[in-house]
Design a protein around this motif. Structure first.
Motif, mmCIF file in Angstrom:
data_model
loop_
_atom_site.group_PDB
_atom_site.id
_atom_site.type_symbol
_atom_site.label_atom_id
_atom_site.label_comp_id
_atom_site.label_asym_id
_atom_site.label_seq_id
_atom_site.Cartn_x
_atom_site.Cartn_y
_atom_site.Cartn_z
ATOM 1 N N MET A 62 35.226 51.984 34.889
ATOM 2 C CA MET A 62 35.945 50.755 34.537
ATOM 3 C C MET A 62 36.846 50.333 35.688
ATOM 4 O O MET A 62 36.860 49.168 36.102
ATOM 5 C CB MET A 62 36.806 50.978 33.283
ATOM 6 C CG MET A 62 36.051 51.082 32.000
ATOM 7 S SD MET A 62 36.981 51.843 30.618
ATOM 8 C CE MET A 62 38.636 51.312 30.817
ATOM 9 N N GLN A 63 37.603 51.296 36.210
ATOM 10 C CA GLN A 63 38.510 51.004 37.305
ATOM 11 C C GLN A 63 37.745 50.612 38.565
ATOM 12 O O GLN A 63 38.142 49.685 39.276
ATOM 13 C CB GLN A 63 39.414 52.202 37.581
ATOM 14 C CG GLN A 63 40.432 52.442 36.501
ATOM 15 C CD GLN A 63 41.247 53.705 36.725
ATOM 16 O OE1 GLN A 63 40.755 54.691 37.239
ATOM 17 N NE2 GLN A 63 42.500 53.675 36.306
ATOM 18 N N THR A 64 36.645 51.292 38.827
ATOM 19 C CA THR A 64 35.838 50.978 40.014
ATOM 20 C C THR A 64 35.327 49.549 39.960
ATOM 21 O O THR A 64 35.458 48.794 40.932
ATOM 22 C CB THR A 64 34.658 51.967 40.132
ATOM 23 O OG1 THR A 64 35.175 53.294 40.263
ATOM 24 C CG2 THR A 64 33.781 51.627 41.321
ATOM 25 N N PHE A 65 34.740 49.157 38.823
ATOM 26 C CA PHE A 65 34.212 47.800 38.715
ATOM 27 C C PHE A 65 35.322 46.758 38.734
ATOM 28 O O PHE A 65 35.132 45.662 39.272
ATOM 29 C CB PHE A 65 33.332 47.657 37.472
ATOM 30 C CG PHE A 65 31.938 48.169 37.677
ATOM 31 C CD1 PHE A 65 31.005 47.426 38.374
ATOM 32 C CD2 PHE A 65 31.558 49.401 37.192
ATOM 33 C CE1 PHE A 65 29.722 47.888 38.583
ATOM 34 C CE2 PHE A 65 30.287 49.890 37.389
ATOM 35 C CZ PHE A 65 29.354 49.126 38.087
ATOM 36 N N ALA A 66 36.472 47.069 38.178
ATOM 37 C CA ALA A 66 37.594 46.126 38.223
ATOM 38 C C ALA A 66 38.087 45.941 39.657
ATOM 39 O O ALA A 66 38.380 44.821 40.077
ATOM 40 C CB ALA A 66 38.730 46.593 37.319
ATOM 41 N N VAL A 67 38.170 47.025 40.422
ATOM 42 C CA VAL A 67 38.595 46.928 41.823
ATOM 43 C C VAL A 67 37.561 46.154 42.640
ATOM 44 O O VAL A 67 37.928 45.307 43.476
ATOM 45 C CB VAL A 67 38.850 48.336 42.418
ATOM 46 C CG1 VAL A 67 39.011 48.269 43.927
ATOM 47 C CG2 VAL A 67 40.082 48.955 41.781
ATOM 48 N N ILE A 68 36.279 46.411 42.396
ATOM 49 C CA ILE A 68 35.225 45.660 43.095
ATOM 50 C C ILE A 68 35.338 44.173 42.745
ATOM 51 O O ILE A 68 35.213 43.308 43.622
ATOM 52 C CB ILE A 68 33.833 46.218 42.759
ATOM 53 C CG1 ILE A 68 33.654 47.603 43.386
ATOM 54 C CG2 ILE A 68 32.723 45.274 43.235
ATOM 55 C CD1 ILE A 68 32.407 48.338 42.925
ATOM 56 N N ALA A 100 32.828 41.577 34.075
ATOM 57 C CA ALA A 100 32.175 41.706 32.765
ATOM 58 C C ALA A 100 31.670 43.131 32.544
ATOM 59 O O ALA A 100 31.812 43.684 31.440
ATOM 60 C CB ALA A 100 31.020 40.707 32.650
ATOM 61 N N VAL A 101 31.119 43.747 33.585
ATOM 62 C CA VAL A 101 30.667 45.141 33.469
ATOM 63 C C VAL A 101 31.854 46.040 33.144
ATOM 64 O O VAL A 101 31.772 46.917 32.275
ATOM 65 C CB VAL A 101 29.959 45.608 34.773
ATOM 66 C CG1 VAL A 101 29.716 47.106 34.770
ATOM 67 C CG2 VAL A 101 28.646 44.856 34.960
ATOM 68 N N SER A 102 32.958 45.816 33.820
ATOM 69 C CA SER A 102 34.166 46.600 33.567
ATOM 70 C C SER A 102 34.621 46.451 32.116
ATOM 71 O O SER A 102 35.001 47.429 31.468
ATOM 72 C CB SER A 102 35.279 46.151 34.523
ATOM 73 O OG SER A 102 36.468 46.815 34.258
ATOM 74 N N LEU A 103 34.561 45.239 31.593
ATOM 75 C CA LEU A 103 34.980 45.001 30.214
ATOM 76 C C LEU A 103 34.035 45.651 29.204
ATOM 77 O O LEU A 103 34.479 46.182 28.185
ATOM 78 C CB LEU A 103 35.095 43.500 29.952
ATOM 79 C CG LEU A 103 36.255 42.809 30.673
ATOM 80 C CD1 LEU A 103 36.135 41.297 30.541
ATOM 81 C CD2 LEU A 103 37.582 43.303 30.163
ATOM 82 N N VAL A 104 32.743 45.634 29.488
ATOM 83 C CA VAL A 104 31.781 46.299 28.595
ATOM 84 C C VAL A 104 32.036 47.805 28.584
ATOM 85 O O VAL A 104 32.030 48.446 27.523
ATOM 86 C CB VAL A 104 30.329 45.971 29.009
ATOM 87 C CG1 VAL A 104 29.330 46.870 28.303
ATOM 88 C CG2 VAL A 104 30.019 44.506 28.726
ATOM 89 N N LEU A 105 32.283 48.378 29.763
ATOM 90 C CA LEU A 105 32.612 49.803 29.828
ATOM 91 C C LEU A 105 33.894 50.102 29.063
ATOM 92 O O LEU A 105 34.004 51.141 28.395
ATOM 93 C CB LEU A 105 32.744 50.251 31.287
ATOM 94 C CG LEU A 105 31.453 50.246 32.107
ATOM 95 C CD1 LEU A 105 31.754 50.512 33.576
ATOM 96 C CD2 LEU A 105 30.463 51.255 31.565
ATOM 97 N N SER A 106 34.845 49.193 29.136
ATOM 98 C CA SER A 106 36.090 49.349 28.388
ATOM 99 C C SER A 106 35.825 49.364 26.888
ATOM 100 O O SER A 106 36.404 50.171 26.153
ATOM 101 C CB SER A 106 37.046 48.205 28.739
ATOM 102 O OG SER A 106 38.199 48.265 27.955
ATOM 103 N N LEU A 107 34.950 48.494 26.435
ATOM 104 C CA LEU A 107 34.598 48.465 25.019
ATOM 105 C C LEU A 107 33.942 49.782 24.591
ATOM 106 O O LEU A 107 34.271 50.330 23.532
ATOM 107 C CB LEU A 107 33.656 47.287 24.734
ATOM 108 C CG LEU A 107 33.166 47.162 23.300
ATOM 109 C CD1 LEU A 107 34.328 46.937 22.348
ATOM 110 C CD2 LEU A 107 32.154 46.040 23.195
ATOM 111 N N ILE A 108 33.056 50.311 25.409
ATOM 112 C CA ILE A 108 32.404 51.592 25.107
ATOM 113 C C ILE A 108 33.448 52.699 25.029
ATOM 114 O O ILE A 108 33.411 53.551 24.134
ATOM 115 C CB ILE A 108 31.321 51.913 26.152
ATOM 116 C CG1 ILE A 108 30.182 50.897 26.052
ATOM 117 C CG2 ILE A 108 30.789 53.332 25.983
ATOM 118 C CD1 ILE A 108 29.202 50.943 27.210
#
Length: 132
Positions: A62-68, A100-108
């Motif tokens: 989640m953090q990786t995708f948010a930073v990217i 969006a990927v980060s948010l989906v991972l957050s939901l999981i």
């Protein structure tokens, strides 16, 4: 699209990273408490370990995708500033996708977290039932 459009994502991504950091710190505290306990209820602890491992991994991603996303957003603003609007559009689009990927991972991660709480609640119900 002008430079202010990607700039609108900056505060949102920053707040998201702060929320992710808080989740990580809370999870780290739970793990440290479990590690420091006397393992009085090994079954409960054992039931929580797989979820904890998955949550650690998910928070890292989640953090990786948010930073990217944050980096791509900054690069989009730079491209627009340098009059490369087509590149800026693409970078901004990629920024939205990674966000969006980060948010989906957050939901999981939230789903796994609530499942872990269900395990603890079931254990509490069983303990209370045994006291009666």
């Amino acid at each position: 699209m002008d430079i202010t459009t990607p700039a609108l994502l900056f505060p949102a991504i920053s707040l998201l990273l702060l929320a992710y950091t808080n989740r990580f710190l809370t999870l780290a505290q739970v793990i440290r408490q479990l590690a420091g306990s006397d393992y009085a209820d090994m079954a409960l602890t054992r039931a929580q370990i797989p979820g904890l491992k998955r949550r650690i991994s998910l928070i890292r991603f989640m953090q990786t995708f948010a930073v990217i996303s944050f980096l791509l957003c900054a690069l989009a603003m730079l491209a627009i500033f340098l009059a490369h609007s087509s590149l800026g559009h693409w970078l901004f689009g990629l920024s939205i996708v990674t966000l969006a990927v980060s948010l989906v991972l957050s939901l999981i991660e939230v789903v796994i977290s609530t499942q872990a709480l269900s395990v603890v609640v079931a254990d509490l119900e069983q303990r209370i039932g045994n006291l009666r």
